[in-house]
Write a protein that holds these residues in place. Structure first.
Motif, short mmCIF file in Angstrom:
data_model
loop_
_atom_site.label_atom_id
_atom_site.label_comp_id
_atom_site.label_asym_id
_atom_site.label_seq_id
_atom_site.Cartn_x
_atom_site.Cartn_y
_atom_site.Cartn_z
N LYS A 99 -24.80 -49.08 18.33
CA LYS A 99 -26.20 -48.66 18.36
C LYS A 99 -26.51 -48.03 19.71
O LYS A 99 -26.39 -48.69 20.75
N SER A 100 -26.93 -46.78 19.69
CA SER A 100 -27.21 -46.08 20.94
C SER A 100 -28.29 -46.77 21.77
O SER A 100 -28.25 -46.74 23.01
N ASP A 151 -26.22 -33.58 21.24
CA ASP A 151 -27.07 -33.78 20.06
C ASP A 151 -26.39 -34.81 19.15
O ASP A 151 -25.68 -34.44 18.20
N PRO A 152 -26.58 -36.11 19.43
CA PRO A 152 -25.86 -37.15 18.68
C PRO A 152 -26.01 -37.06 17.17
O PRO A 152 -25.06 -37.38 16.43
N LYS A 153 -27.14 -36.61 16.69
CA LYS A 153 -27.35 -36.53 15.24
C LYS A 153 -26.41 -35.51 14.59
O LYS A 153 -26.13 -35.61 13.39
N ARG A 154 -25.94 -34.56 15.37
CA ARG A 154 -25.03 -33.54 14.85
C ARG A 154 -23.58 -33.78 15.26
O ARG A 154 -22.72 -32.94 15.03
N GLY A 211 -22.15 -40.71 15.66
CA GLY A 211 -23.41 -40.30 16.26
C GLY A 211 -24.37 -41.46 16.51
O GLY A 211 -25.15 -41.43 17.47
N ALA A 212 -24.32 -42.48 15.66
CA ALA A 212 -25.27 -43.60 15.78
C ALA A 212 -25.11 -44.39 17.07
O ALA A 212 -26.05 -45.03 17.53
N THR A 248 -27.51 -39.43 24.62
CA THR A 248 -27.68 -38.06 25.13
C THR A 248 -27.35 -38.01 26.62
O THR A 248 -27.33 -39.05 27.31
#
Length: 337
Positions: free
Chosen positions: A276-277, A302-305, A310-311, A315
């Motif tokens: 979990k970021s 851009d963690p979502k991409r 990514g989760a 950043t």
């Protein structure tokens, strides 16, 4: 066994003891400290061994090595091991920070993030060229092209490269590009891989298996050390428990325990350890306070991409804040970042 030589033991006496240990079918390891030299006798111990060694000239005493992990044990080497690769130093007064994306996605991406991370205080760049994934349909990495991209980032920034190697046959290729060879949690007990990395001569970052005990973890490190490679970094990356509020359970008592039982440096991976970021900064600060020699953190613009994980990725802005906070923690425990 550990043969403790007298403070005034001569070089000839130390060499003679090493030869005697070899004649007994064991492997000698001479460890020179600031005030005294010890010679470890590594191998299968047997009755009468201590008596055979303690009569040697220049010997002060002979002690058993109680831990099953002989080379990794603090009983054998009191001074802490410091692993160095380019500008990366793990185990000294400065807390190392290895940061970068989970996967290398493109040369433009990895060079750009490397420049940002160096400016924010990272001491090495992480990035996966080979990606072991739970699903065979997930992105598996760019492989050698990914390694070449990492090399381009190193050329642009001077940051040491830390990347994972997954199979013994990949070791020569990965070692050609990387400065530190990472062995992932799923491969912690891949003994052929451990031996191949040991033979490579490159520093190794060994991650704890997700269900491994500390003894199993240190015995895995022993496989690398036993090949004559002293540069092993231990990495706590979380273990599987009954808890499901995080991806894994990150047991930071491991850091203090390993510092007590082994001379090898210890780093913590709060990205995998929590999944979990939002928890990465808190666990990074806690790791530094617990005595970690370094952190390994996943960072993406851009963690979502992100192509993977990514989760648990933060950043660059969040990384900068984390570094500022961790520097204050490091100062409180007499270290720097």
């Amino acid at each position: 066994m550990i043969v403790v030589m007298k403070p005034d033991a001569s070089g000839t006496q130390i060499e003679t003891m090493a030869q005697q240990i070899t004649s007994l079918g064991l492997t000698p390891q001479v460890i020179r400290g600031e005030h005294q030299t010890v010679v470890a006798a590594l191998g299968q111990e047997r009755p009468g061994l201590a008596e055979a060694l303690e009569t040697g000239e220049g010997v002060e005493k002979v002690l058993p090595i109680m831990a099953p992990y002989k080379r990794a044990s603090a009983e054998v080497k009191k001074d802490r091991t410091v692993v160095k690769a380019l500008g990366l130093e793990v185990g000294g007064a400065k807390v190392a920070v290895i940061a970068g994306p989970c996967s290398v996605e493109s040369e433009e991406q990895i060079v750009a993030i490397a420049r940002i991370l160096k400016g924010l205080g990272a001491t090495a760049l992480r990035g996966g060229a080979f990606k072991p994934r739970t699903s065979p349909y997930s992105f598996q990495g760019h492989k050698e092209k990914g390694l070449q991209m990492l090399a381009a980032a190193r050329a642009a920034t001077g940051l040491a490269i830390v990347t994972e190697v997954m199979a013994p046959e990949h070791v020569p290729m990965v070692a050609e590009y990387a400065d530190v060879l990472q062995i992932g949690a799923r491969n912690m007990q891949n003994y052929q891989l451990l031996q191949a990395v040991g033979d490579s001569g490159k520093p190794a970052l060994l991650k704890r298996g997700m269900s491994a005990t500390i003894e199993e973890f240190l015995l895995a490190a022993e496989y690398i050390l036993d090949r004559g490679n002293p540069d092993v970094i231990l990495c706590e990356r979380g273990i599987r428990t009954f808890e499901d509020h995080t991806r894994f359970t990150l047991p930071l008592a491991t850091v203090a325990y390993l510092n007590e039982k082994s001379h090898l440096p210890v780093v913590v991976d709060p990205s995998h350890g929590t999944g979990k970021s939002s928890l990465v900064a808190s666990m990074s600060k806690a790791s530094v306070a617990a005595g970690a020699d370094g952190l390994i953190i996943e960072v993406h613009e851009d963690p979502k991409r992100a192509a993977s994980d990514g989760a648990q990725t933060i950043t660059p802005a969040a990384f900068g804040q984390l570094m500022a906070q961790c520097r204050r923690i490091a100062e409180a425990v007499d270290r720097t970042m």
